[in-house]
Design an enzyme around this catalytic site. Structure first.
Site, mmCIF file in Angstrom:
data_model
loop_
_atom_site.group_PDB
_atom_site.id
_atom_site.type_symbol
_atom_site.label_atom_id
_atom_site.label_comp_id
_atom_site.label_asym_id
_atom_site.label_seq_id
_atom_site.Cartn_x
_atom_site.Cartn_y
_atom_site.Cartn_z
ATOM 1 C CG HIS A 162 -1.998 -1.029 1.162
ATOM 2 N ND1 HIS A 162 -3.321 -0.726 0.951
ATOM 3 C CD2 HIS A 162 -1.934 -2.382 1.256
ATOM 4 C CE1 HIS A 162 -4.030 -1.838 0.923
ATOM 5 N NE2 HIS A 162 -3.223 -2.861 1.115
ATOM 6 C CG ASP A 370 -0.075 9.291 1.249
ATOM 7 O OD1 ASP A 370 -0.091 8.069 1.479
ATOM 8 O OD2 ASP A 370 -0.764 10.115 1.857
HETATM 9 P P1 ADP Z 1 -2.986 6.312 5.493
HETATM 10 O O1 ADP Z 1 -3.203 4.952 4.928
HETATM 11 O O2 ADP Z 1 -1.570 6.750 5.459
HETATM 12 O O3 ADP Z 1 -3.581 6.482 6.829
HETATM 13 P P2 ADP Z 1 -5.046 7.333 3.624
HETATM 14 O O4 ADP Z 1 -5.412 8.733 3.274
HETATM 15 O O5 ADP Z 1 -4.872 6.442 2.457
HETATM 16 O O6 ADP Z 1 -3.743 7.397 4.546
HETATM 17 O O7 ADP Z 1 -6.176 6.703 4.520
HETATM 18 C C1 ADP Z 1 -6.598 7.260 5.724
HETATM 19 C C2 ADP Z 1 -7.953 6.673 6.070
HETATM 20 O O8 ADP Z 1 -8.210 6.923 7.453
HETATM 21 C C3 ADP Z 1 -9.086 7.286 5.269
HETATM 22 O O9 ADP Z 1 -10.008 6.296 4.903
HETATM 23 C C4 ADP Z 1 -9.703 8.278 6.253
HETATM 24 O O10 ADP Z 1 -11.079 8.452 6.061
HETATM 25 C C5 ADP Z 1 -9.416 7.626 7.586
HETATM 26 N N1 ADP Z 1 -9.247 8.649 8.633
HETATM 27 C C6 ADP Z 1 -8.342 9.639 8.659
HETATM 28 N N2 ADP Z 1 -8.499 10.415 9.749
HETATM 29 C C7 ADP Z 1 -9.529 9.907 10.425
HETATM 30 C C8 ADP Z 1 -10.189 10.276 11.643
HETATM 31 N N3 ADP Z 1 -9.813 11.338 12.364
HETATM 32 N N4 ADP Z 1 -11.219 9.507 12.038
HETATM 33 C C9 ADP Z 1 -11.600 8.436 11.293
HETATM 34 N N5 ADP Z 1 -11.022 8.051 10.153
HETATM 35 C C10 ADP Z 1 -10.002 8.775 9.717
HETATM 36 O O1 F6P Z 2 -0.819 1.947 4.163
HETATM 37 C C1 F6P Z 2 -0.463 2.734 5.201
HETATM 38 C C2 F6P Z 2 -0.708 2.160 6.592
HETATM 39 O O2 F6P Z 2 0.425 1.703 7.200
HETATM 40 C C3 F6P Z 2 -1.681 1.032 6.586
HETATM 41 O O3 F6P Z 2 -1.088 -0.221 6.589
HETATM 42 C C4 F6P Z 2 -2.463 1.327 7.800
HETATM 43 O O4 F6P Z 2 -3.803 1.105 7.542
HETATM 44 C C5 F6P Z 2 -2.337 2.811 8.026
HETATM 45 O O5 F6P Z 2 -1.190 3.199 7.397
HETATM 46 C C6 F6P Z 2 -2.446 3.184 9.492
HETATM 47 O O6 F6P Z 2 -1.301 2.821 10.190
HETATM 48 P P1 F6P Z 2 -1.276 1.987 11.523
HETATM 49 O O7 F6P Z 2 -1.841 0.641 11.199
HETATM 50 O O8 F6P Z 2 0.147 1.952 11.942
HETATM 51 O O9 F6P Z 2 -2.144 2.712 12.502
#
Ligand code: ADP
Ligand code: F6P
Length: 472
Positions: A162, A370
């Site tokens: 991812h 990202d």
């Molecule tokens: P990462 O995988 O690095 O966390 P992404 O943008 O791909 O970044 O995904 C983040 C996910 O977490 C999204 O589906 C978003 O809706 C969710 N998310 C981010 N912040 C919050 C929050 N404060 N509460 C609930 N869900 C959240």
């Molecule tokens: O893809 C990014 C990622 O590491 C995912 O594996 C995971 O859903 C997300 O970030 C949140 O990170 P963590 O599982 O360390 O809270």
């Protein structure tokens, strides 16, 4: 197409143990891209999800979630520290994100990574039916495909990363680089977010392991491993349907009132992570306030930054710095009842998050690097009225698909400021035309299309066993 239930293996289960405000124990969806992508996909399909439930000590017994069997893998306090916080999130995470923070290398962390990967491989081997299909996810589990193949050669094994896969100059730093590459090559199909990542991987397989490799196929022993780009997506229809619900629209209206009915609302939603470019964005915003290009009375910035990996030193330092910055900007530019930045470090349920997306005239998604960034896609899917400007970093995987966003280089402070002003000042026709094109793209490229294309490539990959790739 699939005969036996799919087994998904991911570091995290889709739910996390947490303590409710009244002190009661409850389960909630874990914030993060992997869970957001896979949860809607697997719901109501006969599948098993092998993963960690978020605590330390013995693995809790979990009920099925939306019809999916949960199989928990325990992490001890030492595994949590050395595998999850250590090798996964203080070695691989920074290294794979352009080393925007310094990766740390410790032999003890590597031992924990191997140990935990072995445990996940054993759990997957037990869960999979004969000849079944196992889909391993992300950088925490790069050794699992190889370990699982040794335990269960009858399985079809997929791996999907991812996060970005770095160029050889960075990956070569890793003391155990050959083992990690070999671990991934235990899969029949290795999926990446972008074609560049598959290219980086092929180069490394040739350079480090001496394998015959193209950007599509790599010969390993008597097998052919397929590689390729499969940009991850969201459940577009579900997100749009949620955004269109009357109670969500009402909530968005009330949020706008609570924000003081500004002309423009800018929103950012991130995990509190140094890859997300939060400090750079706040700095740009401060300069726009100082120059008078943005005025607190007309414009508000809502920054949601949910704490993440909060015992890792680099994350603690970031949180302190961001909170200091927010306090300073509010102190300098806010007024009584009118803060310049509304800062929220809480997890929200989906409906509240979507109401925030609906209230945002500009969504600022400006990571330094990202793999994809699903928040950008969620915002577009939530703009059911066709309005809203997306400010997007060129360094997010999503930028390769959402080309009509206002694209910026987040390392360039002036460029970031200009991009934000362009998004704030854009005319309604320009905004609507861009949004229409992005919504159209996401309508066709959703999470179901992603899974179908990955899984059909995985099915095909089995038929290649025994054939060697054509030399480049
Ligand atoms: P990462 O995988 O690095 O966390 P992404 O943008 O791909 O970044 O995904 C983040 C996910 O977490 C999204 O589906 C978003 O809706 C969710 N998310 C981010 N912040 C919050 C929050 N404060 N509460 C609930 N869900 C959240
Ligand atoms: O893809 C990014 C990622 O590491 C995912 O594996 C995971 O859903 C997300 O970030 C949140 O990170 P963590 O599982 O360390 O809270």
């Amino acid at each position: 197409m699939r005969q036996s239930p799919l087994v998904v293996v991911a570091n995290r289960l889709p739910i996390d143990d947490s303590v409710a405000p009244d002190g009661a124990f409850e389960w909630r969806r874990s914030p993060g891209g992997l869970v957001s992508a896979l949860h809607p996909l697997l719901r109501h399909t006969p599948a098993t999800w092998v993963g960690w439930a978020g605590g330390t000590g013995p693995a809790p017994e979990l009920p099925d979630v939306d019809g999916v069997r949960m199989r928990t893998v325990p992490l001890s306090a030492e595994d949590f520290r050395d595998h999850y916080e250590g090798f996964a999130n203080a070695t691989l995470w920074p290294l794979y994100h352009d080393a925007v923070e310094q990766p740390e290398y410790h032999r003890r962390w590597w031992e924990a990574y191997q140990r935990v990967n072995q445990r996940f491989a054993e759990a997957a081997a037990e869960a999979a039916e004969p000849g079944g299909l196992v889909w391993v996810q992300d950088y925490h589990l790069q050794l699992v495909p190889g370990l699982l193949r040794a335990l269960r050669p009858d399985l079809r094994i997929g791996f999907f990363l991812h996060v970005p896969f770095p160029p050889p100059e960075l990956f070569m730093q890793l003391p155990r680089r050959s083992e990690l590459l070999r671990g991934m090559l235990g899969a029949d199909l290795i999926g990446f977010q972008r074609a560049q990542a598959a290219h980086n991987f092929a180069q490394l397989a040739a350079k480090v392991l001496g394998l015959s490799a193209t950007d599509r196929r790599i010969g390993v022993d008597d097998r052919v491993v397929r590689i390729g780009a499969f940009p991850v997506a969201i459940d577009t229809a579900e997100m749009s349907a949620l955004a269109a619900r009357p109670e969500v629209a009402d909530r968005a209206r009330r949020l706008r009132q609570d924000l003081g009915q500004p002309e423009k609302v800018i929103l950012s939603v991130d995990r509190m992570d140094y890859t997300k470019g939060i400090e750079q964005r706040l700095k740009a915003y401060r300069e726009l306030l100082a120059s008078g290009d943005v005025k607190v009375r007309d414009t508000v910035l809502v920054q949601v930054a949910v704490p993440s990996r909060d015992r890792v030193g680099q994350y603690q330092i970031l949180r302190d710095r961001v909170e200091h910055q927010v306090g300073r900007i509010n102190g300098e530019f806010g007024r009584v009842g009118e803060p310049a930045i509304h800062y929220l470090s809480q997890p929200f349920d989906r409906a509240e998050l979507v109401a925030l997306y609906r209230v945002a005239d500009v969504m600022a998604v400006t990571p330094l690097r990202d793999g994809m960034n699903l928040v950008a896609k969620e915002y577009v899917a939530a703009r059911v009225d066709g309005t809203g400007a997306l400010l997007l970093s060129e360094f997010a995987g999503a930028a390769a698909e959402l080309e009509q966003a206002y694209l910026v280089n987040p390392h360039d402070l002036d460029g970031l400021k200009q991009g934000l002003l362009a998004a704030l000042r854009a005319g309604p026709e320009d905004v609507a035309a861009r949004m229409r094109a992005m919504r159209e793209h996401l309508a066709h490229n959703d999470i179901h299309a992603w899974a179908a294309s990955y899984l059909s490539a995985l099915e095909e990959s089995g038929s290649l066993v025994g054939r060697r790739p054509a030399a480049r």
